[in-house]
Motif scaffolding. Structure first.
Motif, short mmCIF file in Angstrom:
data_model
loop_
_atom_site.label_atom_id
_atom_site.label_comp_id
_atom_site.label_asym_id
_atom_site.label_seq_id
_atom_site.Cartn_x
_atom_site.Cartn_y
_atom_site.Cartn_z
N VAL A 13 0.84 -1.20 0.00
CA VAL A 13 0.00 0.00 0.00
C VAL A 13 0.88 1.25 0.00
O VAL A 13 0.58 2.24 -0.67
CB VAL A 13 -0.97 -0.02 1.20
N ASN A 14 1.98 1.21 0.73
CA ASN A 14 2.90 2.34 0.76
C ASN A 14 3.49 2.59 -0.63
O ASN A 14 3.60 3.74 -1.06
CB ASN A 14 4.00 2.10 1.79
N GLN A 15 3.88 1.53 -1.32
CA GLN A 15 4.41 1.69 -2.68
C GLN A 15 3.35 2.27 -3.61
O GLN A 15 3.65 3.12 -4.45
CB GLN A 15 4.93 0.35 -3.22
N ALA A 16 2.11 1.81 -3.46
CA ALA A 16 1.01 2.35 -4.28
C ALA A 16 0.80 3.83 -3.97
O ALA A 16 0.57 4.63 -4.89
CB ALA A 16 -0.27 1.56 -4.03
N ALA A 17 0.89 4.22 -2.69
CA ALA A 17 0.74 5.62 -2.31
C ALA A 17 1.85 6.48 -2.93
O ALA A 17 1.59 7.60 -3.38
CB ALA A 17 0.74 5.77 -0.79
N ILE A 18 3.06 5.93 -2.97
CA ILE A 18 4.17 6.65 -3.60
C ILE A 18 3.88 6.87 -5.08
O ILE A 18 4.06 7.97 -5.62
CB ILE A 18 5.50 5.89 -3.40
N VAL A 19 3.41 5.83 -5.76
CA VAL A 19 3.10 5.93 -7.18
C VAL A 19 2.00 6.96 -7.42
O VAL A 19 2.08 7.79 -8.34
CB VAL A 19 2.71 4.54 -7.75
N ILE A 20 0.97 6.94 -6.59
CA ILE A 20 -0.13 7.89 -6.73
C ILE A 20 0.35 9.32 -6.49
O ILE A 20 -0.02 10.24 -7.23
CB ILE A 20 -1.30 7.52 -5.79
N CYS A 21 1.19 9.52 -5.48
CA CYS A 21 1.73 10.86 -5.21
C CYS A 21 2.57 11.37 -6.39
O CYS A 21 2.44 12.52 -6.81
CB CYS A 21 2.58 10.86 -3.94
N VAL A 22 3.42 10.51 -6.91
CA VAL A 22 4.24 10.90 -8.06
C VAL A 22 3.34 11.22 -9.25
O VAL A 22 3.56 12.20 -9.97
CB VAL A 22 5.27 9.79 -8.40
N ALA A 23 2.31 10.40 -9.48
CA ALA A 23 1.39 10.65 -10.58
C ALA A 23 0.68 11.99 -10.40
O ALA A 23 0.53 12.75 -11.37
CB ALA A 23 0.38 9.51 -10.68
N CYS A 24 0.26 12.29 -9.17
CA CYS A 24 -0.41 13.57 -8.92
C CYS A 24 0.52 14.75 -9.20
O CYS A 24 0.11 15.75 -9.80
CB CYS A 24 -0.92 13.64 -7.48
N VAL A 25 1.76 14.63 -8.77
CA VAL A 25 2.73 15.70 -9.03
C VAL A 25 2.95 15.85 -10.53
O VAL A 25 2.98 16.97 -11.06
CB VAL A 25 4.06 15.44 -8.29
N LEU A 26 3.10 14.74 -11.24
CA LEU A 26 3.32 14.80 -12.69
C LEU A 26 2.10 15.38 -13.41
O LEU A 26 2.25 16.14 -14.36
CB LEU A 26 3.67 13.42 -13.23
N ILE A 27 0.91 15.02 -12.96
CA ILE A 27 -0.30 15.59 -13.56
C ILE A 27 -0.35 17.09 -13.33
O ILE A 27 -0.65 17.88 -14.25
CB ILE A 27 -1.56 14.89 -13.01
N MET A 28 -0.04 17.51 -12.10
CA MET A 28 -0.01 18.95 -11.81
C MET A 28 1.01 19.67 -12.68
O MET A 28 0.73 20.74 -13.22
CB MET A 28 0.31 19.19 -10.33
N LEU A 29 2.19 19.06 -12.82
CA LEU A 29 3.21 19.67 -13.68
C LEU A 29 2.76 19.71 -15.14
O LEU A 29 3.01 20.68 -15.85
CB LEU A 29 4.53 18.91 -13.56
N GLY A 30 2.10 18.65 -15.58
CA GLY A 30 1.60 18.61 -16.95
C GLY A 30 0.57 19.69 -17.21
O GLY A 30 0.59 20.36 -18.25
N ILE A 31 -0.33 19.88 -16.25
CA ILE A 31 -1.35 20.92 -16.38
C ILE A 31 -0.68 22.30 -16.42
O ILE A 31 -1.01 23.15 -17.26
CB ILE A 31 -2.37 20.83 -15.23
N SER A 32 0.26 22.52 -15.52
CA SER A 32 0.96 23.81 -15.47
C SER A 32 1.77 24.05 -16.74
O SER A 32 1.80 25.17 -17.27
CB SER A 32 1.88 23.87 -14.25
N PHE A 33 2.41 23.01 -17.24
CA PHE A 33 3.21 23.15 -18.47
C PHE A 33 2.30 23.43 -19.66
O PHE A 33 2.64 24.22 -20.53
CB PHE A 33 4.05 21.89 -18.69
N THR A 34 1.14 22.79 -19.69
CA THR A 34 0.16 23.06 -20.74
C THR A 34 -0.27 24.53 -20.71
O THR A 34 -0.37 25.19 -21.76
CB THR A 34 -1.08 22.14 -20.58
#
Length: 186
Positions: free
Chosen positions: A14-35
């Protein structure tokens, strides 16, 4: 206790899944900002929805990173004070700390679930983008459940019980092993 071993593995998964989700959220935020940045460069005008959409991921990053830091013993602790206690009081303090963490997890789960069920608002990101409030509200009970799951790790969650000498030796051995492998490949 053999029944704790599968729960500890589940906690790690579950901790590894939480890490993946956090990284995905950060990347999505960066993608939105870059767009938004590229759109501003190309057209000279701004997209009104980018900031509102990007900030919807902040609760996910905040709450899940809290559970990740708990799992690695990186939460707020008074290590110097606690380590100066006799061993019996150290165990008592650690037990109390785990109890407080458990109560916090329970409260987060209990009140977070009520908050999730009552979240009826809709975030109007734009005319066409509407996000239900439940999207951000669900992270509260999920984080409470993860915190409670991590409690199966016991005293390993607390840095009071990390033996400095052992940790230093493990780090030195890891560096030595990596150096030896690098030299062999060269």
């Amino acid at each position: 206790m053999p029944f704790l071993q599968p729960l500890r593995r589940l906690s790690d998964t579950v901790n590894q899944a939480a890490i993946v989700i956090c990284v995905a959220c950060v990347l999505i935020m960066l993608g939105i900002s870059f767009t938004a940045f590229l759109y501003k460069l190309a057209t000279g005008s701004s997209l009104s929805w980018t900031y509102s959409l990007a900030r919807l991921f902040l609760p996910w990053i905040g709450f899940l990173s809290m559970t990740i830091s708990l799992r690695y013993g990186e939460h707020v602790a008074m290590t110097l004070l606690v380590r100066s206690l006799p061993r019996v009081l150290l165990k008592l303090a650690a037990g109390l700390c785990l109890a407080v963490i458990g109560v916090f997890g329970l409260l987060l789960l209990w009140y977070g679930w009520d908050y999730f069920l009552g979240a009826s608002q809709v975030y109007m990101v734009s005319d066409r983008i509407q996000i239900p409030g439940k999207f951000t509200a669900v992270v509260m009970p999920v984080s409470g459940a993860i915190i409670l799951l991590h409690l199966v790790q016991g005293f390993a969650l607390l840095e009071h019980f990390i033996d400095d000498e052992t940790a230093i030796k493990e780090l030195i051995e890891t560096v030595d092993t990596e150096t030896t492998e690098t030299e062999e490949h060269a």
